[in-house]
Design a protein around this motif. Structure first.
Motif, mmCIF file in Angstrom:
data_model
loop_
_atom_site.group_PDB
_atom_site.id
_atom_site.type_symbol
_atom_site.label_atom_id
_atom_site.label_comp_id
_atom_site.label_asym_id
_atom_site.label_seq_id
_atom_site.Cartn_x
_atom_site.Cartn_y
_atom_site.Cartn_z
ATOM 1 N N ALA A 91 0.835 -1.199 0.000
ATOM 2 C CA ALA A 91 0.000 0.000 0.000
ATOM 3 C C ALA A 91 0.876 1.258 0.000
ATOM 4 O O ALA A 91 0.570 2.240 -0.680
ATOM 5 C CB ALA A 91 -0.932 0.000 1.208
ATOM 6 N N ILE A 92 1.966 1.211 0.750
ATOM 7 C CA ILE A 92 2.906 2.343 0.764
ATOM 8 C C ILE A 92 3.514 2.514 -0.626
ATOM 9 O O ILE A 92 3.586 3.632 -1.151
ATOM 10 C CB ILE A 92 3.999 2.136 1.833
ATOM 11 N N ASP A 93 3.952 1.412 -1.223
ATOM 12 C CA ASP A 93 4.541 1.495 -2.561
ATOM 13 C C ASP A 93 3.547 2.073 -3.573
ATOM 14 O O ASP A 93 3.935 2.835 -4.460
ATOM 15 C CB ASP A 93 5.017 0.125 -3.025
ATOM 16 N N ALA A 94 2.278 1.720 -3.456
ATOM 17 C CA ALA A 94 1.262 2.258 -4.366
ATOM 18 C C ALA A 94 1.105 3.764 -4.175
ATOM 19 O O ALA A 94 0.971 4.508 -5.152
ATOM 20 C CB ALA A 94 -0.069 1.546 -4.147
ATOM 21 N N LYS A 95 1.143 4.225 -2.929
ATOM 22 C CA LYS A 95 1.054 5.668 -2.663
ATOM 23 C C LYS A 95 2.270 6.398 -3.212
ATOM 24 O O LYS A 95 2.159 7.482 -3.783
ATOM 25 C CB LYS A 95 0.915 5.922 -1.161
ATOM 26 N N VAL A 96 3.438 5.806 -3.026
ATOM 27 C CA VAL A 96 4.673 6.402 -3.534
ATOM 28 C C VAL A 96 4.630 6.461 -5.059
ATOM 29 O O VAL A 96 4.986 7.477 -5.668
ATOM 30 C CB VAL A 96 5.909 5.610 -3.044
ATOM 31 N N VAL B 240 13.873 8.463 -4.528
ATOM 32 C CA VAL B 240 14.315 7.301 -3.752
ATOM 33 C C VAL B 240 14.267 7.640 -2.262
ATOM 34 O O VAL B 240 13.833 6.821 -1.443
ATOM 35 C CB VAL B 240 15.717 6.836 -4.201
ATOM 36 N N ALA B 241 14.678 8.854 -1.906
ATOM 37 C CA ALA B 241 14.603 9.284 -0.501
ATOM 38 C C ALA B 241 13.161 9.293 -0.015
ATOM 39 O O ALA B 241 12.865 8.889 1.117
ATOM 40 C CB ALA B 241 15.232 10.669 -0.336
ATOM 41 N N PHE B 242 12.235 9.730 -0.859
ATOM 42 C CA PHE B 242 10.809 9.725 -0.518
ATOM 43 C C PHE B 242 10.328 8.301 -0.280
ATOM 44 O O PHE B 242 9.653 8.012 0.713
ATOM 45 C CB PHE B 242 10.019 10.380 -1.651
ATOM 46 N N TYR C 18 9.252 6.945 3.373
ATOM 47 C CA TYR C 18 7.868 6.525 3.611
ATOM 48 C C TYR C 18 7.830 5.170 4.295
ATOM 49 O O TYR C 18 7.010 4.921 5.172
ATOM 50 C CB TYR C 18 7.120 6.462 2.282
ATOM 51 N N HIS C 19 8.739 4.278 3.914
ATOM 52 C CA HIS C 19 8.775 2.949 4.531
ATOM 53 C C HIS C 19 9.353 2.987 5.941
ATOM 54 O O HIS C 19 8.905 2.239 6.813
ATOM 55 C CB HIS C 19 9.579 1.964 3.668
ATOM 56 N N VAL C 20 10.324 3.850 6.192
ATOM 57 C CA VAL C 20 10.964 3.916 7.512
ATOM 58 C C VAL C 20 10.027 4.562 8.526
ATOM 59 O O VAL C 20 9.786 4.009 9.599
ATOM 60 C CB VAL C 20 12.305 4.684 7.433
ATOM 61 N N ALA C 21 9.520 5.725 8.201
ATOM 62 C CA ALA C 21 8.582 6.446 9.066
ATOM 63 C C ALA C 21 7.922 7.519 8.206
ATOM 64 O O ALA C 21 8.638 8.362 7.647
ATOM 65 C CB ALA C 21 9.298 7.077 10.249
ATOM 66 N N PRO C 22 6.605 7.510 8.082
ATOM 67 C CA PRO C 22 5.941 8.448 7.196
ATOM 68 C C PRO C 22 6.390 9.909 7.306
ATOM 69 O O PRO C 22 6.530 10.561 6.280
ATOM 70 C CB PRO C 22 4.457 8.270 7.537
ATOM 71 N N PRO C 23 6.682 10.468 8.490
ATOM 72 C CA PRO C 23 7.151 11.857 8.500
ATOM 73 C C PRO C 23 8.479 12.054 7.758
ATOM 74 O O PRO C 23 8.763 13.149 7.285
ATOM 75 C CB PRO C 23 7.317 12.178 9.990
ATOM 76 N N PHE D 189 9.692 14.287 -0.634
ATOM 77 C CA PHE D 189 8.627 15.000 -1.340
ATOM 78 C C PHE D 189 9.065 16.416 -1.676
ATOM 79 O O PHE D 189 8.985 16.849 -2.824
ATOM 80 C CB PHE D 189 7.341 15.033 -0.505
ATOM 81 N N ALA D 190 9.532 17.139 -0.661
ATOM 82 C CA ALA D 190 9.929 18.536 -0.867
ATOM 83 C C ALA D 190 11.103 18.641 -1.838
ATOM 84 O O ALA D 190 11.146 19.546 -2.676
ATOM 85 C CB ALA D 190 10.282 19.179 0.475
ATOM 86 N N ALA D 191 12.054 17.715 -1.747
ATOM 87 C CA ALA D 191 13.238 17.758 -2.600
ATOM 88 C C ALA D 191 12.908 17.425 -4.054
ATOM 89 O O ALA D 191 13.699 17.700 -4.951
ATOM 90 C CB ALA D 191 14.308 16.809 -2.064
#
Length: 160
Positions: A78-83, A122-124, A128-133, A139-141
Motif C-alpha cells: 500500500a505504501i509502494d502504491a502511494k509512492v 528514492v529518498a521519498f 515513507y517505509h521507515v517512518a511516514p514523517p 517530497f519537498a526535494a
C-alpha cells in the motif's frame, strides 16, 4: 519528537536541496544546441525510478496471495502504491515545466533537476517505509526544485 516538527525539518531540508539543485544546474555548461538530448536525458533518471517502483509493486502483488487478483493493497504494498501515485504526479508536473525551464534557465538546470529528482524520489520512497514523517524531505526535494524553477521562469518572463 512530534510529527509536525520532523515534517517541517524535512521540508526545510528539501528547500535547501531545491536551491542547491538549481544553483548547481546553472553551473553546468550545456550548449543550447544540446537542449533536446539533455531534456531526454533529464527524464531518464525519473523514468528509471518510476520503472523500479512499478516493478516493485508488481512483484509485491505477484507474491502475496491476498493481492494477486487485484484486491486492495496492505502494508508495504500500500505504501509502494502511494509512492508510485505521487511519483507519477511529480513526473507529469516535471514534464510540463522542465522544457521551458531548459529554454530560460539552461539545459544544465534541467539536467540537474532530473538527477536531483531521481535521488529525491528514492529518498521519498525509503522515508515513507521507515517512518511516514521522513517522506517530507523526499517530497519537498522533488516538488520544490520544479516549482522554484517554474517561478524563476515566470519571473524571467515578466521582468525580462
Amino acid at each position: 519528537m512530534q510529527k509536525r516538527p520532523r515534517i517541517l525539518i524535512g521540508m526545510a531540508a528539501g528547500l535547501v536541496w531545491a536551491v542547491a539543485v538549481l544553483w548547481i544546474g546553472r553551473q553546468i555548461p550545456v550548449p543550447m544546441a544540446m537542449m533536446q538530448p539533455t531534456l531526454m536525458g533529464a527524464a531518464f533518471g525519473p523514468g528509471v525510478v518510476l520503472a523500479l517502483m512499478i516493478g516493485r509493486l508488481a512483484q509485491r502483488r505477484f507474491f502475496v496471495d491476498d493481492t494477486i487478483d487485484g484486491q486492495p493493497l496492505t502494508g508495504g504494498a500500500a505504501i509502494d502504491a502511494k509512492v508510485l501515485q505521487n511519483t507519477v504526479e511529480q513526473v507529469v508536473l516535471a514534464l510540463c515545466i522542465w522544457p521551458l525551464v531548459g529554454f530560460f534557465l539552461g539545459a544544465g538546470t534541467v539536467l540537474a533537476l532530473g538527477i536531483g529528482f531521481a535521488v529525491a524520489r528514492v529518498a521519498f520512497w525509503v522515508g515513507y517505509h521507515v517512518a511516514p514523517p521522513l517522506r517530507a524531505f523526499g517530497f519537498a526535494a522533488t516538488f520544490y526544485p520544479t516549482v522554484l524553477a517554474a517561478l524563476w521562469v515566470l519571473w524571467r518572463l515578466t521582468v525580462g
